[in-house]
Scaffold this motif. Structure first.
Motif, PDB file in Angstrom:
ATOM      1  N   UNK A 290       0.848  -1.182   0.000  1.00  0.00           N
ATOM      2  CA  UNK A 290       0.000   0.000   0.000  1.00  0.00           C
ATOM      3  C   UNK A 290       0.892   1.243   0.000  1.00  0.00           C
ATOM      4  N   UNK A 291       0.678   2.140  -0.948  1.00  0.00           N
ATOM      5  CA  UNK A 291       1.516   3.345  -1.005  1.00  0.00           C
ATOM      6  C   UNK A 291       1.240   4.278   0.181  1.00  0.00           C
ATOM      7  N   UNK A 292       2.273   5.006   0.542  1.00  0.00           N
ATOM      8  CA  UNK A 292       2.154   5.974   1.626  1.00  0.00           C
ATOM      9  C   UNK A 292       1.324   7.161   1.143  1.00  0.00           C
ATOM     10  N   UNK A 293       0.388   7.600   1.969  1.00  0.00           N
ATOM     11  CA  UNK A 293      -0.488   8.717   1.620  1.00  0.00           C
ATOM     12  C   UNK A 293      -0.510   9.725   2.775  1.00  0.00           C
ATOM     13  N   UNK A 294      -0.946  10.953   2.483  1.00  0.00           N
ATOM     14  CA  UNK A 294      -1.093  11.930   3.571  1.00  0.00           C
ATOM     15  C   UNK A 294      -2.064  11.450   4.650  1.00  0.00           C
ATOM     16  N   UNK A 295      -3.099  10.728   4.246  1.00  0.00           N
ATOM     17  CA  UNK A 295      -4.086  10.236   5.208  1.00  0.00           C
ATOM     18  C   UNK A 295      -3.472   9.224   6.171  1.00  0.00           C
ATOM     19  N   UNK A 296      -2.591   8.351   5.652  1.00  0.00           N
ATOM     20  CA  UNK A 296      -1.930   7.381   6.519  1.00  0.00           C
ATOM     21  C   UNK A 296      -1.017   8.072   7.531  1.00  0.00           C
ATOM     22  N   UNK A 297      -0.342   9.126   7.091  1.00  0.00           N
ATOM     23  CA  UNK A 297       0.554   9.851   7.992  1.00  0.00           C
ATOM     24  C   UNK A 297      -0.241  10.595   9.059  1.00  0.00           C
TER      25      UNK A 297
ATOM     26  N   UNK B  76       6.715  11.251  -5.678  1.00  0.00           N
ATOM     27  CA  UNK B  76       5.589  10.642  -4.969  1.00  0.00           C
ATOM     28  C   UNK B  76       5.551  11.184  -3.545  1.00  0.00           C
ATOM     29  N   UNK B  77       4.447  10.912  -2.861  1.00  0.00           N
ATOM     30  CA  UNK B  77       4.346  11.343  -1.472  1.00  0.00           C
ATOM     31  C   UNK B  77       5.393  10.635  -0.612  1.00  0.00           C
ATOM     32  N   UNK B  78       5.619   9.350  -0.871  1.00  0.00           N
ATOM     33  CA  UNK B  78       6.637   8.613  -0.113  1.00  0.00           C
ATOM     34  C   UNK B  78       8.025   9.221  -0.325  1.00  0.00           C
ATOM     35  N   UNK B  79       8.367   9.543  -1.568  1.00  0.00           N
ATOM     36  CA  UNK B  79       9.660  10.166  -1.854  1.00  0.00           C
ATOM     37  C   UNK B  79       9.762  11.527  -1.166  1.00  0.00           C
ATOM     38  N   UNK B  80       8.652  12.234  -1.073  1.00  0.00           N
ATOM     39  CA  UNK B  80       8.619  13.527  -0.379  1.00  0.00           C
ATOM     40  C   UNK B  80       8.946  13.355   1.106  1.00  0.00           C
ATOM     41  N   UNK B  81       8.310  12.402   1.763  1.00  0.00           N
ATOM     42  CA  UNK B  81       8.575  12.171   3.184  1.00  0.00           C
ATOM     43  C   UNK B  81      10.022  11.718   3.378  1.00  0.00           C
ATOM     44  N   UNK B  82      10.519  10.869   2.495  1.00  0.00           N
ATOM     45  CA  UNK B  82      11.917  10.447   2.579  1.00  0.00           C
ATOM     46  C   UNK B  82      12.857  11.644   2.460  1.00  0.00           C
ATOM     47  N   UNK B  83      12.560  12.552   1.530  1.00  0.00           N
ATOM     48  CA  UNK B  83      13.377  13.753   1.353  1.00  0.00           C
ATOM     49  C   UNK B  83      13.366  14.611   2.618  1.00  0.00           C
ATOM     50  N   UNK B  84      12.191  14.856   3.142  1.00  0.00           N
ATOM     51  CA  UNK B  84      12.048  15.731   4.309  1.00  0.00           C
ATOM     52  C   UNK B  84      12.814  15.193   5.509  1.00  0.00           C
TER      53      UNK B  84
END
Length: 184
Positions: free
Chosen positions: A1-8, A76-84
């Motif tokens: 399941x891909x990481x989403x803002x809702x999951x976070x 992607x959102x996952x790549x964004x969180x990884x970057x941050x």
């Protein structure tokens, strides 16, 4: 399941820890920019300087600064969180990119990392977020950031219709004494 803002955001402690990386999942209520070809941009968060993070229909993450700069920063959102979490000073890397030079961005990242205080707290937060989200460590966050910004084709406009400029800035760390010394 891909990481989403809702999951976070469903994991309140993770969303709170991401606040330590200058990421808030409380978007602005009032639209202050438009994106050509996108009717209702989905703003997923903001940063302390008034910038906005937008999840595009392509699933790319776009950053819109309050200073009139914009561009895609992650595929992607996952790549964004990884970057941050890997490079919380990603915006400064772009500021000191010498107009979009990857080698200069890597140099800036090394200098910025050398100036960090409270590294133990940051590393603890990184580990907690990665563990809670089952998120692998980013392979090359600076290279991915460069590729995303360089390929960015989103046209963002202020409410008066004027287009925003690229996130790459013309400065290098040589323009900043503290960073220049940290790189030496």
């Amino acid at each position: 399941m891909p990481l989403t803002p809702e999951l976070v955001t469903a994991k309140g402690e993770v969303a709170a820890r991401l606040g330590e990386f200058d990421l808030s999942f409380a978007p602005d209520d009032e639209p202050w920019f438009t994106i050509d070809g996108i009717e209702s941009p989905r703003q997923i968060g903001s940063d302390g300087s008034g910038g906005a993070f937008v999840l595009l229909p392509s699933q790319n993450v776009l950053y819109v600064s309050s200073e009139g700069r914009a561009g895609i920063i992650a595929e992607s959102f996952e790549a964004f969180i990884q970057l941050v979490i890997a490079r919380p000073y990603w915006l400064d890397i772009l500021k000191f990119s010498a107009g979009g030079d990857l080698a200069e961005m890597r140099r800036a990242a090394d200098a910025l990392e050398a100036t960090r205080d409270d590294e133990d707290d940051i590393n603890e937060a990184r580990d907690e977020i990665r563990g809670a989200l089952e998120l692998p460590e980013a392979g090359d966050p600076i290279g991915a950031l460069y590729e995303a910004v360089a390929a960015s084709d989103a046209i963002v406009r202020a409410t008066d219709g004027s287009p925003f400029t690229t996130l790459f800035n013309r400065f290098s760390i040589d323009n900043n004494r503290m960073l220049r010394n940290a790189a030496a």
